[in-house]
Structure formats: C-alpha cells, structure tokens
Write an enzyme that holds these catalytic residues in place. Structure first.
Site, PDB file in Angstrom:
ATOM      1  CB  ALA A  66      23.902  47.432  10.209  1.00 54.30           C
ATOM      2  N   GLY A 111      20.550  48.778   6.407  1.00 54.88           N
ATOM      3  CA  GLY A 111      21.062  47.537   5.814  1.00 54.88           C
ATOM      4  C   GLY A 111      19.955  46.607   5.331  1.00 54.88           C
ATOM      5  CD  GLU A 114      22.850  49.868   2.800  1.00 56.97           C
ATOM      6  OE1 GLU A 114      22.803  49.598   4.027  1.00 56.97           O
ATOM      7  OE2 GLU A 114      23.809  50.458   2.279  1.00 56.97           O
ATOM      8  CD  GLU A 134      21.789  53.824   6.382  1.00 57.71           C
ATOM      9  OE1 GLU A 134      21.033  54.667   5.860  1.00 57.71           O
ATOM     10  OE2 GLU A 134      21.811  52.636   6.037  1.00 57.71           O
TER      11      GLU A 134
HETATM   12  N1  COA Z   1      20.072  47.578  15.532  1.00 54.12           N
HETATM   13  C1  COA Z   1      20.000  47.063  16.768  1.00 54.12           C
HETATM   14  N2  COA Z   1      18.840  46.873  17.415  1.00 54.12           N
HETATM   15  C2  COA Z   1      17.708  47.236  16.772  1.00 54.12           C
HETATM   16  C3  COA Z   1      17.722  47.787  15.485  1.00 54.12           C
HETATM   17  C4  COA Z   1      18.979  47.959  14.855  1.00 54.12           C
HETATM   18  N3  COA Z   1      19.089  48.441  13.627  1.00 54.12           N
HETATM   19  N4  COA Z   1      16.441  48.056  15.119  1.00 54.12           N
HETATM   20  C5  COA Z   1      15.660  47.667  16.138  1.00 54.12           C
HETATM   21  N5  COA Z   1      16.420  47.174  17.144  1.00 54.12           N
HETATM   22  C6  COA Z   1      15.968  46.635  18.425  1.00 54.12           C
HETATM   23  C7  COA Z   1      15.590  47.754  19.398  1.00 54.12           C
HETATM   24  O1  COA Z   1      16.746  48.274  20.055  1.00 54.12           O
HETATM   25  C8  COA Z   1      14.663  47.011  20.329  1.00 54.12           C
HETATM   26  O2  COA Z   1      15.459  46.226  21.211  1.00 54.12           O
HETATM   27  P1  COA Z   1      15.080  46.177  22.792  1.00 54.12           P
HETATM   28  O3  COA Z   1      13.679  45.597  22.812  1.00 54.12           O
HETATM   29  O4  COA Z   1      16.113  45.246  23.348  1.00 54.12           O
HETATM   30  O5  COA Z   1      15.147  47.594  23.289  1.00 54.12           O
HETATM   31  C9  COA Z   1      13.948  46.035  19.402  1.00 54.12           C
HETATM   32  O6  COA Z   1      14.771  45.906  18.256  1.00 54.12           O
HETATM   33  C10 COA Z   1      12.596  46.531  18.947  1.00 54.12           C
HETATM   34  O7  COA Z   1      12.749  47.808  18.361  1.00 54.12           O
HETATM   35  P2  COA Z   1      11.966  49.128  18.861  1.00 54.12           P
HETATM   36  O8  COA Z   1      12.798  50.315  18.472  1.00 54.12           O
HETATM   37  O9  COA Z   1      11.586  48.986  20.277  1.00 54.12           O
HETATM   38  O10 COA Z   1      10.647  49.036  17.940  1.00 54.12           O
HETATM   39  P3  COA Z   1       9.732  50.255  17.476  1.00 54.12           P
HETATM   40  O11 COA Z   1       8.538  49.628  16.858  1.00 54.12           O
HETATM   41  O12 COA Z   1       9.559  51.248  18.568  1.00 54.12           O
HETATM   42  O13 COA Z   1      10.584  50.990  16.312  1.00 54.12           O
HETATM   43  C11 COA Z   1      11.984  51.069  14.344  1.00 54.12           C
HETATM   44  C12 COA Z   1      10.877  50.307  15.124  1.00 54.12           C
HETATM   45  C13 COA Z   1      12.357  50.208  13.157  1.00 54.12           C
HETATM   46  C14 COA Z   1      11.421  52.413  13.852  1.00 54.12           C
HETATM   47  C15 COA Z   1      13.208  51.315  15.276  1.00 54.12           C
HETATM   48  O14 COA Z   1      13.564  50.085  15.867  1.00 54.12           O
HETATM   49  C16 COA Z   1      14.413  51.872  14.570  1.00 54.12           C
HETATM   50  O15 COA Z   1      14.453  53.064  14.275  1.00 54.12           O
HETATM   51  N6  COA Z   1      15.427  51.014  14.332  1.00 54.12           N
HETATM   52  C17 COA Z   1      16.678  51.441  13.770  1.00 54.12           C
HETATM   53  C18 COA Z   1      16.547  51.707  12.299  1.00 54.12           C
HETATM   54  C19 COA Z   1      17.870  52.192  11.735  1.00 54.12           C
HETATM   55  O16 COA Z   1      18.357  53.248  12.034  1.00 54.12           O
HETATM   56  N7  COA Z   1      18.451  51.352  10.862  1.00 54.12           N
HETATM   57  C20 COA Z   1      19.695  51.670  10.230  1.00 54.12           C
HETATM   58  C21 COA Z   1      20.827  51.120  11.007  1.00 54.12           C
HETATM   59  S1  COA Z   1      22.378  51.429  10.216  1.00 54.12           S
END
Ligand code: COA
Length: 265
Positions: A66, A111, A114, A134
C-alpha cells in the site's frame, strides 16, 4: 477502458491488467485501489474476457505494498476504512467467477503480497520477493493478509513471516506453496497465459463453481471456523494501529528513509 494507474490488454480472452506506477514500485494508492475495483467489474461483466492476469509494470516490482505516504496522519476510523475498502476489492477478486491469476514479477510486499494471495493462484519470476513487512511500520496486514497467508502457508510460518517482516525469495515461496511455478522474467507471462489458455478450453460454469467451492473449503478450514470474522477482526486491528505512536513513527521513518524507533506506545 482507459485507467489512470493500470494498463490493460485483451489477448485471446485473457485480460492482462498491469499496475503501472513503476517509479513508486507500483504501490497501491487510492487511485490504484479505485481502478482495481473498476477493472474487476470489467472482468465480471465483459463477455469477451474469459480470464485475467494481474502483474506489475517494470522489472523490479509486482506491487511494493500500500502507498505508505497516504497513511501519514490517518485516524483509527480512517485506517479501518482503508482496510475495509481494500478487503472489499480483494474479495471481489477472490470471488470472481472467471480465473484471475497473479504473475508476480518482482517485489510483492504488504498489500502486494495480499493482492497476489487474493488471486486464484500465483506464478512468479526468479527475482520475486514476498513478505508482509507491516510491523516495520507499526502496522499489521490490512487487506486480508493475516487470513490468506495463514490459509496458504500454515499458521506457524504465517506467524513467523508477519512477526519478523522477513522477505523471502521465489524458491522459498515455491516451497511454501505461496506460488505454483517459478520462471524466468521473460517466460513469466508466457507461462501464465499458457495455463489460462488451457483453462479457457474447459466449461466456464464448471470453472466458476470450482472457484466458489474451493473458496468455501478454504474458509471453513480456517482456524477461525468462519473466515469472514477473521477478515473483519483484521480490519479493526489494522485501524487500531493508527491510534499508536509506533505507527506514526514507523510511517514517518519510511518516508524519511531512516530506521524506526518503536516504544510500544
Ligand atoms: N509506498 C509508497 N512508496 C513506496 C513504497 C510504498 N509501499 N514502496 C516503494 N516506494 C517508493 C519509494 O519511496 C521510492 O520513492 P522515491 O524514489 O520517490 O523516494 C520508490 O518507490 C523506489 O523505492 P526505493 O525504496 O527507493 O527502492 P529500493 O530498491 O531501495 O527498496 C523496497 C525497495 C521494496 C525494499 C522498499 O521500497 C520498501 O521497503 N518499500 C516498502 C515496503 C513495505 O513496507 N510495504 C508494506 C506497506 S504497508
């Protein structure tokens, strides 16, 4: 029909739905959820559509969760409403009379995992990563993850994955039966389409009845006796997390790209 956040293509009766926010790793914001709601209505109502695939744009992510930026400042009631809306859309996917399959082409977190689990079954590419992280945000899964992960991988592993936020790769996902097949990225859609082409040669009413019956079997087999109560419990628990300091800290830490400091409040 054109969508703001989705690409769609109908090919031999298979509707390929691609979530298209690659710069945000296809994170599900409100618009994506609204578009998914409408596109699934299309799957139900358009006779030319015999089955569907859900996948993500780009080569890095299926859906990375999400959209966390929309969680900042939400109240308990607003948190509950987010979970309720997501559950309604994902139930619509799960109960679709036409097969809907996830082709997981990268990160399927929160999400995203999910969404994949709400589909009838899943294939993934070798670079896919699954998890329910989460708790890193002071939250719990809110789109049915506590229920469907438990159904798919069993209680002990589901507990471990959700409590530890550990991210697993494609081979572990296969071993846990979270996915049916692992392929290269190049082959993923080809293999998914092959399976759906085979299914499309079978009797559609019988297919719809299989979906109905399997869904009932899974629900009555759950440790809650009535899976629906488990989903409702999750929506309320998700909302309650928004009343904690830890959730505010967790979401802020993600946005500020730092480690969260949880206090239990
Ligand atoms: N919500 C909002 N933005 C998200 C996102 C999310 N769930 N997942 C990734 N993004 C965005 C990042 O903020 C980043 O945006 P920016 O370039 O404007 O800063 C962009 O997507 C790229 O992600 P980034 O984190 O830079 O890539 P990465 O390769 O370093 O890491 C992940 C990849 C997937 C490990 C990391 O993005 C992450 O942990 N995301 C969240 C996962 C999460 O907690 N999901 C559950 C949400 S309820």
């Amino acid at each position: 029909m054109p969508y703001t956040t989705l690409l769609t293509e109908l090919e031999n009766g298979i509707y390929i739905i691609t979530i298209n926010r690659p710069d945000k790793l296809n994170a599900i914001n409100k618009q994506v959820m609204n578009d998914l709601n409408e596109v699934i209505d299309e799957v139900y109502n358009n006779n030319a559509i015999k089955s569907a695939i859900i996948t993500g744009a780009g080569s890095k992510a299926f859906v990375a969760g999400a959209d966390i930026s929309e969680f900042l400042g939400l109240t308990k009631e607003e948190g509950f409403a987010v979970a309720k809306k997501g559950n309604d859309v994902f139930f619509k996917i799960e109960n679709s009379p036409k097969p809907i399959v996830a082709a997981v082409n990268g990160f399927a977190l929160g999400g995203g995992c999910e969404l994949a689990m709400a589909c009838h079954f899943r294939l993934c590419s070798e670079n896919a990563k699954f998890g329910q992280p989460e708790v890193n945000l002071g939250l719990i899964p809110g789109y049915g993850g506590t229920q469907r992960l438990t159904q798919l991988v069993g209680k002990g592993k589901a507990m471990e994955l959700m409590m530890s936020a550990v991210i697993i790769g494609a081979d572990d996902a296969l071993q846990l039966r979270l996915v049916n097949y692992v392929t290269t990225q190049e082959i993923l859609l080809i293999k998914t389409k092959e399976i759906l082409q085979l299914i499309q040669t079978k009797a559609p009413v019988a297919i719809a009845k299989i979906i109905e019956c399997v869904n009932v079997a899974v629900v009555s087999d759950s440790s809650y006796n009535n899976g629906k109560n488990g989903f409702e419990k999750e929506q309320h628990a998700f909302g309650e997390c928004f009343a904690t300091e830890d959730m505010k800290e967790g979401a802020a830490a993600f946005i500020e790209k730092r480690k969260a400091n949880f206090t239990g409040k």
